[in-house]
Scaffold this active site. Sequence first.
Site, mmCIF file in Angstrom:
data_model
loop_
_atom_site.group_PDB
_atom_site.id
_atom_site.type_symbol
_atom_site.label_atom_id
_atom_site.label_comp_id
_atom_site.label_asym_id
_atom_site.label_seq_id
_atom_site.Cartn_x
_atom_site.Cartn_y
_atom_site.Cartn_z
ATOM 1 N N ASP A 1 -5.298 6.266 1.798
ATOM 2 C CA ASP A 1 -5.888 4.633 1.829
ATOM 3 C C ASP A 1 -7.278 4.640 1.803
ATOM 4 O O ASP A 1 -7.811 4.610 2.658
ATOM 5 C CB ASP A 1 -4.766 3.858 2.065
ATOM 6 N N HIS B 1 0.711 -1.383 -0.360
ATOM 7 C CA HIS B 1 -0.256 -0.323 -0.542
ATOM 8 C C HIS B 1 0.980 1.119 -0.470
ATOM 9 O O HIS B 1 0.138 2.090 -0.893
ATOM 10 C CB HIS B 1 -1.308 0.095 1.311
#
Length: 479
Positions: free
Chosen positions: A122, A23
């Site tokens: 995110d 990520h």
Amino acid sequence: MGALNLEERPMKFHFIPYPAQGHMIPLCDIATLFASCGHHVTIITTPANAQILLKSIPSHKNLCLHTVPFPSHQVGLPPGVENLSSVNNLDNSYRVHQAAMLLQSPIQHFVEQDSPDCIVADFMFLWVDELANKLHIPRLAFNGFSLFTICAMESLRARGFESSVIKGLPHCITLNATPPKALAKFMEPLLETELKSYGLIVNNFTELDGEEYIEHYKKTTGHRVWHLGPVSLICRTTQEKAERGQTSAVNVHECMSWLNSKQPNSVLYICFGSLCHFSNKQLYEIASAIEATNHQFIWVVPEKKGKEDESNDENEKWLPKGFEERNKGMIIRGWAPQVVILGDPAIGAFLTHCGWNSTVEAVSAGVPMITWPVHDEQFYNEKLITQVRGIGVEVGAEEWSIIGFMERKKLVGRDIIEKAVRRLMDGGVEANEIRRCAKEYAIKAKRSVQEGGSSHKNLMALIDDVKRLKEKDYKPLDS
């Protein structure tokens, strides 16, 4: 990169990455793209992750890191353990996630005190939606998946994730396994909240996902999307590429010297990412298959990190006796400079878990893949690689874990692995066609990030969009 005109004022962007390599790395690469366009970018992270990023991302006058303490002690983690790649079991991975969720209060406080023009976060951080609405600023969502995978997930989500057959997509797709119920339950609120954002940014390029999937996504969700990748291509020097993510466990120059002595397409690269841990029995099957093919290889075994000096007895639990002496290969125990390795002409195929970063790095290098998905969204990615774009072959893995640390019930046998490796590495009509196709996508990937390319145009359009929102005094829609 498109620099600001003299009369334009730079905008302020806050990026909030989730503490896992898959990520964090691409989102922080995207942050550098915004900084390169002359805008002020702050990446909000934690001390240990900041140290990784300082080595991984190019220094830029418009980019800074702001750190908030990671609450290790509150969840029972040792000090300094702040990333999923730093743990090796299910309990500790849950603790890292739990601690990441506790970052809401300090991050929210910082953002409220220093309000940006746009938050890029995110999708794991659900609370950012409410924060952005409160501050009347747009939120861009990032999840590290391909748009193909998101389309497939949305299609299955409408049917409760209870099938391996995906209906309604531009291609008829049947996954090799049904998504685990626990994973489906975890993904549901994330996908739902993602659609409340101003739009989605994707670490991929239009040509790989395909216009048909972009149209499908917009038509079925009504949501905006911008393809800004492959972001791994912004790393220019060998050193930048080698230090992307972590410090390499192998001397990069020695590794490259070894590869430079090999013939084109003669080396098999094997890596299952930083979160996939195979049992000794499964590693033994992989080793036996490699030996049977008689091909040269580079094999990354992250779960052996920190055990470089293990005894021969320990080695033989996962390697056939005398394996390293008999075979023409290199075993890397720890983090590997993957972008550098994949970019070498000697690499002929990549045996991969189909994590999205690994996938898009292989595509950018023109390396065909042998797919072996394990967990998370990897079974979707496999179908984009093999069935939709024709740049890989499948091992045939059918066991879908919710996380890479879990013990698997089924052993993928050496014969199956060997057969899949031979399909690409032994040459022939099928291998040549897949290799040709992979090389074409590599050319398209490189063009996409250059001035005038699809991803470069998307970046410029997105920045213009945010600028217009700022001028209009953005008000989020009631969700």
